[in-house]
Motif scaffolding. Structure first.
Motif, PDB file in Angstrom:
ATOM      1  N   ARG A 189     -28.635 -18.766  -0.261  1.00  0.00           N
ATOM      2  CA  ARG A 189     -27.727 -19.187  -1.422  1.00  0.00           C
ATOM      3  C   ARG A 189     -27.836 -20.599  -1.661  1.00  0.00           C
ATOM      4  N   ALA A 190     -28.022 -21.502  -0.616  1.00  0.00           N
ATOM      5  CA  ALA A 190     -28.200 -22.874  -0.488  1.00  0.00           C
ATOM      6  C   ALA A 190     -29.700 -23.104  -1.325  1.00  0.00           C
ATOM      7  N   GLN A 191     -30.649 -22.484  -0.897  1.00  0.00           N
ATOM      8  CA  GLN A 191     -32.002 -22.715  -1.677  1.00  0.00           C
ATOM      9  C   GLN A 191     -31.817 -22.282  -2.915  1.00  0.00           C
ATOM     10  N   LEU A 192     -31.292 -21.308  -3.491  1.00  0.00           N
ATOM     11  CA  LEU A 192     -31.242 -21.056  -4.890  1.00  0.00           C
ATOM     12  C   LEU A 192     -30.533 -22.148  -5.543  1.00  0.00           C
ATOM     13  N   ILE A 193     -29.301 -22.650  -5.022  1.00  0.00           N
ATOM     14  CA  ILE A 193     -28.451 -23.737  -5.853  1.00  0.00           C
ATOM     15  C   ILE A 193     -29.093 -25.057  -5.835  1.00  0.00           C
ATOM     16  N   TYR A 194     -29.599 -25.414  -4.531  1.00  0.00           N
ATOM     17  CA  TYR A 194     -30.304 -26.674  -4.195  1.00  0.00           C
ATOM     18  C   TYR A 194     -31.447 -26.606  -5.420  1.00  0.00           C
ATOM     19  N   GLY A 195     -32.174 -25.577  -5.172  1.00  0.00           N
ATOM     20  CA  GLY A 195     -33.554 -25.702  -5.861  1.00  0.00           C
ATOM     21  C   GLY A 195     -33.203 -25.714  -7.328  1.00  0.00           C
ATOM     22  N   THR A 196     -32.552 -24.940  -7.918  1.00  0.00           N
ATOM     23  CA  THR A 196     -31.930 -25.152  -9.366  1.00  0.00           C
ATOM     24  C   THR A 196     -31.495 -26.460  -9.743  1.00  0.00           C
ATOM     25  N   PHE A 220     -38.143 -23.767  -3.005  1.00  0.00           N
ATOM     26  CA  PHE A 220     -36.982 -23.403  -2.321  1.00  0.00           C
ATOM     27  C   PHE A 220     -36.503 -22.005  -3.261  1.00  0.00           C
ATOM     28  N   VAL A 221     -36.446 -21.811  -4.343  1.00  0.00           N
ATOM     29  CA  VAL A 221     -36.202 -20.463  -4.993  1.00  0.00           C
ATOM     30  C   VAL A 221     -37.144 -19.409  -4.579  1.00  0.00           C
ATOM     31  N   SER A 222     -38.375 -19.686  -4.434  1.00  0.00           N
ATOM     32  CA  SER A 222     -39.131 -18.418  -3.949  1.00  0.00           C
ATOM     33  C   SER A 222     -38.878 -18.071  -2.635  1.00  0.00           C
ATOM     34  N   ARG A 223     -38.563 -18.910  -1.713  1.00  0.00           N
ATOM     35  CA  ARG A 223     -38.137 -18.608  -0.488  1.00  0.00           C
ATOM     36  C   ARG A 223     -36.487 -17.898  -0.410  1.00  0.00           C
ATOM     37  N   ALA A 224     -35.820 -18.275  -1.281  1.00  0.00           N
ATOM     38  CA  ALA A 224     -34.497 -17.446  -1.545  1.00  0.00           C
ATOM     39  C   ALA A 224     -34.862 -16.126  -1.878  1.00  0.00           C
ATOM     40  N   ALA A 225     -35.667 -15.892  -3.096  1.00  0.00           N
ATOM     41  CA  ALA A 225     -35.986 -14.680  -3.532  1.00  0.00           C
ATOM     42  C   ALA A 225     -36.670 -13.815  -2.601  1.00  0.00           C
ATOM     43  N   ALA A 226     -37.600 -14.500  -1.470  1.00  0.00           N
ATOM     44  CA  ALA A 226     -38.231 -13.503  -0.488  1.00  0.00           C
ATOM     45  C   ALA A 226     -37.412 -12.959   0.599  1.00  0.00           C
ATOM     46  N   GLN A 227     -36.017 -13.528   0.394  1.00  0.00           N
ATOM     47  CA  GLN A 227     -35.143 -13.121   1.532  1.00  0.00           C
ATOM     48  C   GLN A 227     -34.327 -11.917   0.749  1.00  0.00           C
ATOM     49  N   LYS A 272     -34.284 -13.794  -7.515  1.00  0.00           N
ATOM     50  CA  LYS A 272     -35.319 -13.371  -8.033  1.00  0.00           C
ATOM     51  C   LYS A 272     -35.420 -13.523  -9.702  1.00  0.00           C
ATOM     52  N   THR A 273     -34.112 -13.595 -10.186  1.00  0.00           N
ATOM     53  CA  THR A 273     -33.886 -13.997 -11.621  1.00  0.00           C
ATOM     54  C   THR A 273     -34.392 -15.132 -12.078  1.00  0.00           C
ATOM     55  N   THR A 274     -33.912 -16.161 -11.198  1.00  0.00           N
ATOM     56  CA  THR A 274     -34.183 -17.644 -11.557  1.00  0.00           C
ATOM     57  C   THR A 274     -35.975 -17.807 -11.086  1.00  0.00           C
ATOM     58  N   LEU A 275     -36.404 -17.331 -10.259  1.00  0.00           N
ATOM     59  CA  LEU A 275     -37.806 -17.508 -10.034  1.00  0.00           C
ATOM     60  C   LEU A 275     -38.486 -16.902 -11.198  1.00  0.00           C
ATOM     61  N   SER A 276     -38.036 -15.723 -11.706  1.00  0.00           N
ATOM     62  CA  SER A 276     -38.831 -15.154 -12.905  1.00  0.00           C
ATOM     63  C   SER A 276     -38.722 -16.084 -14.063  1.00  0.00           C
ATOM     64  N   GLU A 277     -37.565 -16.799 -14.426  1.00  0.00           N
ATOM     65  CA  GLU A 277     -37.382 -17.807 -15.357  1.00  0.00           C
ATOM     66  C   GLU A 277     -38.474 -18.890 -15.201  1.00  0.00           C
ATOM     67  N   MET A 278     -38.245 -19.464 -13.725  1.00  0.00           N
ATOM     68  CA  MET A 278     -39.413 -20.602 -13.498  1.00  0.00           C
ATOM     69  C   MET A 278     -40.507 -20.421 -13.894  1.00  0.00           C
ATOM     70  N   LEU A 291     -43.085 -22.958 -15.523  1.00  0.00           N
ATOM     71  CA  LEU A 291     -43.877 -24.074 -14.827  1.00  0.00           C
ATOM     72  C   LEU A 291     -45.207 -23.583 -15.195  1.00  0.00           C
ATOM     73  N   PRO A 292     -46.219 -24.807 -15.389  1.00  0.00           N
ATOM     74  CA  PRO A 292     -47.809 -24.460 -15.468  1.00  0.00           C
ATOM     75  C   PRO A 292     -48.245 -24.002 -14.104  1.00  0.00           C
ATOM     76  N   PRO A 293     -49.355 -23.169 -14.156  1.00  0.00           N
ATOM     77  CA  PRO A 293     -49.921 -22.468 -12.998  1.00  0.00           C
ATOM     78  C   PRO A 293     -50.284 -23.593 -11.961  1.00  0.00           C
ATOM     79  N   GLU A 294     -50.562 -24.751 -11.911  1.00  0.00           N
ATOM     80  CA  GLU A 294     -50.869 -25.641 -11.112  1.00  0.00           C
ATOM     81  C   GLU A 294     -49.759 -25.972 -10.200  1.00  0.00           C
ATOM     82  N   GLN A 295     -48.555 -26.421 -10.734  1.00  0.00           N
ATOM     83  CA  GLN A 295     -47.499 -26.704 -10.314  1.00  0.00           C
ATOM     84  C   GLN A 295     -47.148 -25.270  -9.563  1.00  0.00           C
ATOM     85  N   LYS A 296     -47.069 -24.340 -10.056  1.00  0.00           N
ATOM     86  CA  LYS A 296     -46.811 -23.081  -8.971  1.00  0.00           C
ATOM     87  C   LYS A 296     -47.727 -22.922  -7.823  1.00  0.00           C
TER      88      LYS A 296
END
Length: 231
Positions: free
Chosen positions: A119-126, A144-151, A157-163, A167-172
């Motif tokens: 939960r902290a990873q999602l909000i802090y990552g956002t 951070f958000v990808s770690r939260a989604a992996a758990q 997972k919704t936020t990661l899909s939006e990100m 985000l450009p491929p290099e940043q991902k």
């Protein structure tokens, strides 16, 4: 030789509360005897047991076994969080975040996120993605958000899909490499059993236009009650 079987609840009630363990209090709580659970945890909390402090915070937050008192709940969370209790740090951060004390909230959410609390990873990552109260860092935010989604956290997972769309491929690629390499973005170890909680779901994120680009928004509700129910 006759064997006498006595329930864990009766044992907890018969022995001095100070001699009981946090686990004994949880057993009482799960059987609906909240007052007995609090009686076990209180002396343990007074001696600085982090799990007992956290559970006392939960009891006051839910108003079970004690009068509902969010101020006292926060005090117990703060004591447990200061001892490094990851779930207390996340819960305290979420409470402060909901009360619009963002600087203090982010302090605890950052600590819990780095320890792997989803939960902290999602909000802090956002917040990192949006640059809310801190310099924007989309690479670390995505990590951070990808770690939260992996758990398995659904809103993450919704936020990661939006990100993924923003985000450009290099940043991902950089973010994924950071996720794998950084020990500070580890997955939290399984927590010991504690008090039953309200829903652990974070507020579902949504995407909203903002000047200068896109932002990830933690929920959009017409009524405060709807947001609190999902929180």
């Amino acid at each position: 030789m006759r064997t006498v079987v006595i329930s864990g609840l009766l044992i907890a009630m018969a022995a001095p509360a100070g001699a009981q363990s946090v686990r004994a209090g949880i057993d009482a709580w799960q059987k609906g005897n909240h007052a007995a659970a609090v009686a076990i945890w209180r002396p343990l909390a007074s001696r600085g047991d982090a799990d007992a402090l956290f559970n006392m915070g939960q009891a006051y937050k839910l108003g079970r076994g004690v009068p509902l008192d969010l101020g006292r709940a926060q005090s117990f969370y703060e004591q447990a969080a200061a001892k490094g209790h990851v779930e207390a740090q996340a819960t305290l951060g979420l409470m402060l975040f909901q009360n619009n004390n963002r600087p203090a909230a982010m302090r605890w959410l950052k600590s819990a996120a780095e320890a792997g609390e989803p939960r902290a990873q999602l909000i802090y990552g956002t917040a990192l993605f949006n640059g809310d109260g801190m310099p924007a860092d989309p690479v670390r935010a995505y990590a951070f958000v990808s770690r939260a989604a992996a758990q398995g956290l659904g809103p993450a997972k919704t936020t990661l899909s939006e990100m993924d769309q923003l985000l450009p491929p290099e940043q991902k690629r950089q973010a994924l490499a950071l996720t794998k390499a950084s020990s500070r973005l580890k997955t939290a170890p399984p927590a010991p059993p504690r008090v039953a909680q309200q829903s652990r779901a974070a507020v579902a994120p949504r995407q909203a236009a903002a000047s200068g680009g896109w932002r990830v928004q933690l929920g959009a509700f017409s009524q405060r009650g709807a947001a609190e129910a999902l929180y």
